[in-house]
Design a protein around this motif. Structure first.
Motif, short mmCIF file in Angstrom:
data_model
loop_
_atom_site.label_atom_id
_atom_site.label_comp_id
_atom_site.label_asym_id
_atom_site.label_seq_id
_atom_site.Cartn_x
_atom_site.Cartn_y
_atom_site.Cartn_z
N ASN A 1 0.00 1.06 -1.69
CA ASN A 1 0.61 2.53 -2.10
C ASN A 1 1.81 2.35 -3.06
OD1 ASN A 1 -0.96 3.64 0.02
ND2 ASN A 1 0.58 2.94 1.63
N MET A 2 2.20 3.38 -3.56
CA MET A 2 3.23 3.61 -4.51
C MET A 2 3.04 2.62 -5.83
SD MET A 2 6.42 2.97 -1.58
CE MET A 2 7.68 3.09 -2.77
N ASP B 1 -4.21 6.03 -5.34
CA ASP B 1 -4.49 5.89 -3.79
C ASP B 1 -5.52 4.58 -3.97
OD1 ASP B 1 -6.52 7.28 -1.50
OD2 ASP B 1 -5.20 5.68 -1.45
N ARG C 1 -1.80 13.26 -2.29
CA ARG C 1 -0.39 14.02 -1.96
C ARG C 1 0.46 13.92 -2.89
NH1 ARG C 1 -0.19 11.14 3.73
NH2 ARG C 1 -1.76 9.87 2.59
N THR C 2 0.37 12.74 -3.65
CA THR C 2 1.55 12.68 -4.92
C THR C 2 0.43 12.19 -6.17
OG1 THR C 2 1.68 10.22 -3.79
CG2 THR C 2 3.39 11.82 -3.49
N TRP D 1 -6.66 8.87 -7.64
CA TRP D 1 -5.41 9.39 -7.52
C TRP D 1 -5.01 9.85 -6.17
CZ3 TRP D 1 -5.17 13.03 -12.59
CH2 TRP D 1 -5.41 12.33 -13.64
N ASP D 2 -3.82 9.84 -5.88
CA ASP D 2 -3.40 10.17 -4.64
C ASP D 2 -3.38 11.77 -4.39
OD1 ASP D 2 -0.92 8.43 -2.35
OD2 ASP D 2 -1.99 10.44 -2.00
N VAL E 1 1.00 11.58 -9.12
CA VAL E 1 1.48 10.46 -10.06
C VAL E 1 1.46 9.09 -9.45
CG1 VAL E 1 3.35 12.07 -10.89
CG2 VAL E 1 3.85 10.56 -9.16
N MET E 2 0.74 8.96 -8.45
CA MET E 2 0.52 8.04 -7.91
C MET E 2 -0.73 7.39 -7.74
SD MET E 2 3.50 6.25 -6.95
CE MET E 2 5.40 6.82 -6.70
N GLN F 1 2.20 3.51 -9.52
CA GLN F 1 2.29 4.60 -10.46
C GLN F 1 0.95 4.69 -11.46
OE1 GLN F 1 5.92 4.31 -12.33
NE2 GLN F 1 7.22 5.60 -10.91
#
Lengths: 301, 169
Positions: free
Chosen positions: A225-226, A270, A264-265, A261-262, A267-268, A228
């Protein structure tokens, strides 16, 4: 008489259930000691069971392999081993370049030099399927505080040499050192967290490093995770464990098996990771000991 | 209930479950049947009304001590399951394998959810992970339930040693 026995049985049941409810509120530091005590008592039996399972499983593995398949498996294994070694050596060289670039005049130790590996056998596993923990047959009674909580644990590929640290991969961390046994938390355990680096696969010829957090999921998969989206992460890129307190140089965890792409977010990324080793079949591991000093049962390099 | 024989059963089961049970596991994650729960269901179904819940509690405690679960969570789950089964077994008719399979399935799901609830309350499990955990729980329950008739057969072969009733009343 029967009524009195029945009443005492019910009373005892009520007492033990109350004890269980109270035990739910006890801190982990206390209850883990009890677990380690039980593991210490049972580990000789588990070790015997492990010997039996190894004796049974090794002949069975060769039964359904034809000559061609066996040759292919050997070659594939050698190729995987070389791939692992290659990725780990790349990081070693990068570190060497960095140090030389700083033009230090002091003697330098590169990579895993100066680090001891405490060799251990996997003797047992968690009795529940919900957690991915293993019991190791080394504890603080022999090693003191050299086996630390959060210490990184490595394992070689099947058939690999326990003295060749660069053919090993990260498989987890020590989650609880006990007096006679220690608990290994595998990468795909739901509570597992580790900082990682993602670097492009060698064949891409690109040069960037992304950082993320490797997390185990409750279904046994591994995600990062996390990370970018500015980094051009692709399937096949390399995931390396980074932990300055417990690992002097990043070591291989595995390869990216899926990246989207995640939801939920956006810009991050998955990212899902395929571990370099089959985590369910590891039998021998090496605990990274950063405290220095020589001792029996360790490997030097 | 013959407690010495029962103790030997618990120790042997723990050694098998945690020692080399993974070798018998299915799938890439080596899902194992829950042998401790299997014995708990059979004993609650067949055992003495006053002693069966206590035996189930002991099996749950054994699982607590050999797993990374919160101490007491499986013990409470097994104890409640045993008590419920002892009281409701009077409403159930017969000794068929299908009945035992259904009871084992429901018991396994119940016990695992109780444990998850405690883990959630302690902050060791988040709701986002429930989907993945449910997959593992279901597979475990199905596997354990499938083995339950064989477990009952094995235990009833030694009904005298364990002090169990040969037939349900």
């Amino acid at each position: 008489m029967e009524y009195r026995e029945a009443k005492s049985g019910s009373k005892l049941y009520a007492y033990v259930m109350c004890f269980s409810v109270l035990a739910l509120f006890l801190p982990r530091s206390l209850t883990d000691r009890l677990d380690h005590l039980v593991c210490g008592v049972l580990s000789p039996f588990w070790g015997g069971g492990r010997m039996v399972s190894l004796m049974v499983s090794e002949p069975l593995e060769g039964l359904d392999s034809s000559v061609d398949g066996a040759d292919y498996a050997v070659l594939l294994e050698a190729w995987e081993r070389a791939r692992v070694t290659n990725e780990n050596l790349r990081q070693l060289l990068a570190q060497q370049r960095e140090v030389i670039g700083e033009l230090s005049g002091l003697p330098q130790e590169f990579g895993m030099a100066g680090v001891n590996l405490i060799l251990a056998d996997v003797v047992g596993s968690d009795s529940s399927n919900s957690r991915r923990m293993r019991t190791l047959n080394q504890g603080t009674s022999d090693w003191g505080d050299r086996i630390r909580r959060e210490a990184v644990v490595l394992s070689p590929l099947a058939g690999g040499n326990m003295n060749d640290v660069y053919s090993m991969c990260v498989v987890g961390r020590v989650s609880g050192p006990g007096p006679w046994t220690s608990t290994l938390q595998l990468l795909n355990d739901r509570g597992f967290r580790l900082g990682v680096l993602i670097v492009p696969a060698a064949e891409r010829g690109e040069n960037w490093v992304a950082r993320g957090v490797l997390t185990g999921r409750s279904d046994g998969t591994i995600s990062v995770n996390m990370v970018q989206c500015e980094y051009a992460v692709e399937v096949g890129d390399v995931v390396l464990a980074e932990s300055r307190d417990f690992l002097p140089v990043p070591m291989l965890v595995g390869w990216i098996s899926r990246c989207d792409w995640d939801d939920r977010t956006p810009v991050m990324w998955d990212i899902e990771v395929r571990a370099a080793l089959d985590l369910e079949s590891i039998s021998r591991v090496a605990i990274v000991d950063m405290s220095g000093g020589n001792d029996r049962g360790t490997a030097e390099h | 209930m013959r407690w010495i024989s029962f103790g030997i059963l618990v120790v042997v089961t723990v050694i098998v479950q945690s020692g080399f049970g993974r070798l018998l596991g299915l799938g890439p994650q080596r899902i194992m049947p829950d042998l401790l729960l299997l014995w708990a269901v059979v004993i609650a179904f067949r055992g003495n009304k006053e002693q069966a819940p206590l035996a189930c509690w002991l099996l749950g405690l054994a699982k607590d001590l050999t797993s990374s679960a919160i101490l007491g969570s499986y013990a409470v789950g097994f104890g409640l399951m045993g008590l419920a089964l002892v009281y409701f077994r009077e409403l159930l008719y017969g000794e068929s394998a299908l009945l035992l399979i259904l009871l084992t399935l429901v018991s396994s799901l119940l016990v695992e959810h109780i444990t998850l609830l405690f883990a959630t309350l302690r902050g060791e499990f988040s709701r986002q992970e429930y989907g993945g955990a449910l997959k593992v729980i279901l597979l475990t329950a199905i596997l354990t339930a499938a083995l339950s008739p064989y477990g009952q057969w094995l235990l009833m072969k030694m009904y005298r040693q364990f002090g169990l009733a040969r037939r349900r009343h």
